[in-house]
Structures are given as C-alpha cells and as structure tokens.
Write a protein that holds these residues in place. Structure first.
Motif, short mmCIF file in Angstrom:
data_model
loop_
_atom_site.label_atom_id
_atom_site.label_comp_id
_atom_site.label_asym_id
_atom_site.label_seq_id
_atom_site.Cartn_x
_atom_site.Cartn_y
_atom_site.Cartn_z
N VAL A 1 0.85 -1.19 0.00
CA VAL A 1 0.00 0.00 0.00
C VAL A 1 0.89 1.24 0.00
O VAL A 1 0.64 2.22 0.67
N SER A 2 1.94 1.20 -0.78
CA SER A 2 2.94 2.25 -0.71
C SER A 2 2.48 3.57 -1.29
O SER A 2 3.06 4.61 -0.99
N GLY A 3 1.46 3.56 -2.13
CA GLY A 3 0.94 4.82 -2.63
C GLY A 3 1.83 5.50 -3.64
O GLY A 3 1.81 6.72 -3.78
N ASP A 4 2.62 4.77 -4.37
CA ASP A 4 3.46 5.34 -5.41
C ASP A 4 2.59 5.76 -6.58
O ASP A 4 2.08 4.93 -7.31
N ALA A 5 2.38 7.05 -6.77
CA ALA A 5 1.55 7.55 -7.86
C ALA A 5 2.36 7.55 -9.13
O ALA A 5 2.97 8.52 -9.51
N VAL B 1 -7.13 4.04 -1.74
CA VAL B 1 -6.55 5.37 -1.93
C VAL B 1 -5.36 5.31 -2.88
O VAL B 1 -5.23 6.15 -3.79
N ALA B 2 -4.50 4.31 -2.70
CA ALA B 2 -3.35 4.17 -3.59
C ALA B 2 -3.78 3.97 -5.03
O ALA B 2 -3.17 4.52 -5.96
N ASP B 3 -4.85 3.21 -5.24
CA ASP B 3 -5.38 3.01 -6.60
C ASP B 3 -5.83 4.33 -7.21
O ASP B 3 -5.61 4.60 -8.40
N LEU B 4 -6.50 5.17 -6.41
CA LEU B 4 -6.94 6.47 -6.90
C LEU B 4 -5.74 7.34 -7.29
O LEU B 4 -5.76 8.03 -8.32
N ILE B 5 -4.72 7.31 -6.47
CA ILE B 5 -3.52 8.11 -6.76
C ILE B 5 -2.88 7.65 -8.06
O ILE B 5 -2.56 8.45 -8.95
N HIS C 1 -16.71 13.25 -4.94
CA HIS C 1 -16.52 12.52 -3.68
C HIS C 1 -16.10 11.10 -4.02
O HIS C 1 -16.67 10.48 -4.92
N ARG C 2 -15.15 10.57 -3.26
CA ARG C 2 -14.68 9.21 -3.50
C ARG C 2 -14.68 8.40 -2.21
O ARG C 2 -14.50 8.93 -1.11
N LEU C 3 -14.89 7.10 -2.38
CA LEU C 3 -14.83 6.10 -1.30
C LEU C 3 -15.95 6.28 -0.26
O LEU C 3 -15.77 6.00 0.93
N TYR C 4 -17.11 6.69 -0.74
CA TYR C 4 -18.30 6.76 0.10
C TYR C 4 -19.31 5.70 -0.35
O TYR C 4 -19.60 5.59 -1.54
N GLY C 5 -19.84 4.93 0.60
CA GLY C 5 -20.96 4.04 0.33
C GLY C 5 -20.70 2.97 -0.71
O GLY C 5 -21.62 2.53 -1.38
N HIS C 6 -19.46 2.51 -0.82
CA HIS C 6 -19.11 1.57 -1.89
C HIS C 6 -18.88 0.15 -1.40
O HIS C 6 -18.55 -0.72 -2.19
N VAL C 7 -19.10 -0.10 -0.10
CA VAL C 7 -18.79 -1.41 0.48
C VAL C 7 -20.07 -2.07 0.99
O VAL C 7 -20.86 -1.45 1.71
N ASP C 8 -20.28 -3.31 0.60
CA ASP C 8 -21.40 -4.09 1.12
C ASP C 8 -21.19 -4.31 2.62
O ASP C 8 -20.10 -4.73 3.04
N PRO C 9 -22.20 -4.03 3.46
CA PRO C 9 -22.00 -4.16 4.91
C PRO C 9 -21.74 -5.59 5.38
O PRO C 9 -21.34 -5.80 6.53
N ARG C 10 -21.95 -6.56 4.49
CA ARG C 10 -21.62 -7.94 4.86
C ARG C 10 -20.14 -8.26 4.67
O ARG C 10 -19.68 -9.33 5.07
N GLU C 11 -19.40 -7.33 4.07
CA GLU C 11 -17.98 -7.54 3.82
C GLU C 11 -17.14 -6.96 4.96
O GLU C 11 -17.46 -5.90 5.50
N PRO C 12 -16.04 -7.63 5.31
CA PRO C 12 -15.10 -7.02 6.25
C PRO C 12 -14.36 -5.88 5.56
O PRO C 12 -14.17 -5.89 4.34
N TYR C 13 -14.00 -4.87 6.31
CA TYR C 13 -13.27 -3.73 5.75
C TYR C 13 -12.21 -3.33 6.76
O TYR C 13 -12.39 -3.44 7.96
N THR D 1 -8.31 -0.89 7.53
CA THR D 1 -7.44 0.23 7.15
C THR D 1 -6.59 -0.15 5.94
O THR D 1 -6.36 0.68 5.05
N GLY D 2 -6.14 -1.40 5.89
CA GLY D 2 -5.33 -1.84 4.76
C GLY D 2 -6.10 -1.76 3.45
O GLY D 2 -5.55 -1.32 2.42
N ARG D 3 -7.35 -2.18 3.45
CA ARG D 3 -8.14 -2.11 2.22
C ARG D 3 -8.36 -0.65 1.83
O ARG D 3 -8.28 -0.30 0.64
N TRP D 4 -8.65 0.20 2.81
CA TRP D 4 -8.84 1.62 2.51
C TRP D 4 -7.58 2.21 1.90
O TRP D 4 -7.65 2.94 0.90
#
Length: 304
Positions: free
Chosen positions: A3-7, A92-96, A71-83, A85-88
């Motif tokens: 999750v290094s965030g290298d853009a 974010v790295a993907d967006l960058i 706006h990004r990363l709002y309301g995009h996760v099914d509540p039955r899925e685990p979530y 900090t690593g996934r977040w």
C-alpha cells in the motif's frame, strides 16, 4: 500487501488537505468549502461511511454535497464484507495511481484517526490470509464471542492481547488470523513500516477541536435529522441482509438501538436517547485520540 501509494513514479501525494475531527463537528462542510476553493476531490476517511446501506446513520454526504464536488470512497462497500485500514489504503493508492488527484488536491476528511496516521506514516505490510483461515476465525467469533477469542490470543500472543480490548472482536480476529497464517505475531508485522501515501511536508493538516457543549447539542439535533432521513429503515435493511452482529457495519451507532425499538424492546424516544448518548461518548473518545495522537504539525481549529 503493498500500500505504498506510489503515484506512478511520483512518490507520495503532494498538496493534500487532511481534515480530522469528531463526529458532528462540521468536517464535511469544511471539506466542501476547500473543494469549492481549490476544485479538489473529497475523499472519505471515515470507516463507517464506506458502507452502502448506512447513508443517514453515518451522515454521509447528501445529493447536494455530491453535486458540489467530486466525492470518492463513500458508500461503496457491502455491509456484509469485512473492511480494514489496509483495504482503505489500497483503494486510496489506486486512486492516486489512476491520476484522480493529478489536477487538483485530494481533501481527506473523516473521523477515523488510524486512516490519517496511515496516510502520513504508512501502514505495516501484513501477510496474505487464506480464505479458509479467515473464515475459521470469523466463525469462531460468532460461535464463541470476543472474550473467549481474546483469551486464546493472550495465550499465543500476549503483546497483541494487551493492546486490544477483550470486546474488540474485529481486531482480535485479525491478530489471530495473521498469527495462524504466518506463524508470526501481528506485532512482528506491525514493526515493519510501510510507505506514506501523503507527503507531510506539502500537506495541510487540520483538526477540529469543538466546544463540548456545542458539539453535544449538535449531535442531538443531527440524530433527529437522521431519523427523519430514514435511519430506522436503514437499520431494518441491515437486519434483512443478515449482516452478522460481529461485522463493523452493525456497530454503527443507532443500529442496535433502533433495531431494539423494532423488536418492541425500547420505545423510540428511549432508543434515540441511548443513541445520542453513545454518539457523545464516541465523540469524546475521538477528541481525546486526536488531541493525544496528532502532533504539532496539525493546525487546531474551532468548530463553526
């Protein structure tokens, strides 16, 4: 897990704006103001606002807000899925990398302190956990409860157990599954620092420090508005989906209280009072965390 965030080849994200603060302190309004001034994109940094069903109960941006700025990363996760900090961080790295912030700044806003710490300091690289191991421990949490699993963790990784509350089922399971999958305690992996996604030197770091009485009043009024906006229907929708009690979405403040009303165990007024009290307690914990964990580089601002 990287999750290094290298853009691309540009390294950590430059000129980001980070806005932290307790619930109901006006973070979203401040983020929108910065978005209007800069043309920037608002990025969710709140662990509950990722869930698809919980729009009113987590005070996600409304349609007018969404029309004002991207706006990004709002309301995009099914509540039955685990979530996590690593996934977040991966998202974010993907967006960058995709260039989402190439022409205007990213404005990270939310109340999850660990997200901000991860942005600025990096996140430890954790081993991949096979699906069968993950399912084994999540099933154990449902069947045995967090206290029993905490005792197991204490027997095998006392350092991790000492740092995790016996009631925090998600973190207990995470520590157990990492140990099971890798043969090494989670503390071993946490000591290996990751790469930050945001360049601290060019970032603007803002944390709202609200007046306690004003915040308490605002929390009460906001929960009333949540109910008018369909909070009870959202709680019912979670129940219909069969979301496990151990999942983070079910711990959103108001869900448990409103479902108790639906079962006839509480009056609606009593449920609202309990939810407001729980929100005030949560806001106090958030404020304490921000005060103690965010360093001198953060600009402290009053709630408007």
């Amino acid at each position: 897990m990287d999750v290094s965030g290298d853009a691309g080849s540009g390294g950590p994200l430059k000129n980001a704006i980070l806005i932290a603060g307790p619930t109901a302190s006006g973070k979203s309004a401040l983020a929108l103001r910065h978005a209007r001034e800069t043309g920037g994109t608002v990025v969710n940094a709140d662990s509950m606002q990722v869930y698809s069903v919980l729009r009113a109960l987590t005070a996600r941006p409304d349609d007018q807000d969404l029309a004002t700025a991207p706006h990004r990363l709002y309301g995009h996760v099914d509540p039955r899925e685990p979530y996590s900090t690593g996934r977040w961080m991966r998202e974010v790295a993907d967006l960058i990398r995709a260039g989402a912030f190439a022409d205007a700044p990213a404005i990270f806003v939310g109340g999850t302190g660990l997200y901000f710490r991860a942005l600025l300091e990096g996140l430890s690289r954790m081993p991949d956990v096979p699906a069968d191991i993950r399912e084994k421990w999540r099933s154990s949490l449902v069947c045995e409860g967090p206290a029993a699993l905490h005792a197991k963790l204490a027997a095998s990784d006392s350092e991790a157990a000492a740092a995790i509350r016996p009631s925090d089922g998600q973190r207990i399971v995470r520590a157990l599954e990492v140990l099971d999958a890798s043969g090494k305690p989670i503390s071993h992996w946490q000591k290996a620092a990751g790469e930050p996604l945001v360049d601290r030197g060019s970032a603007r770091l803002l944390v709202i420090e609200p007046d306690r009485k004003l915040l308490a009043d605002r929390i009460g009024l906001r929960f009333d508005r949540m109910l008018d906006a369909g909070a009870l229907d959202e709680a019912r929708a979670l129940a219909r989906l069969g979301v496990g009690a151990e999942m983070p979405a079910m711990k959103a403040i108001g869900v448990r209280e409103l479902l108790a009303t639906d079962r006839g165990e509480l009056s609606l007024d009593a449920a609202m009072d309990l939810a407001k009290t729980a929100t005030r307690q949560y806001a106090k914990r958030q404020s304490t965390w921000f005060r103690n964990q965010l360093g001198s580089g953060w600009q402290r601002i009053a709630m408007e």
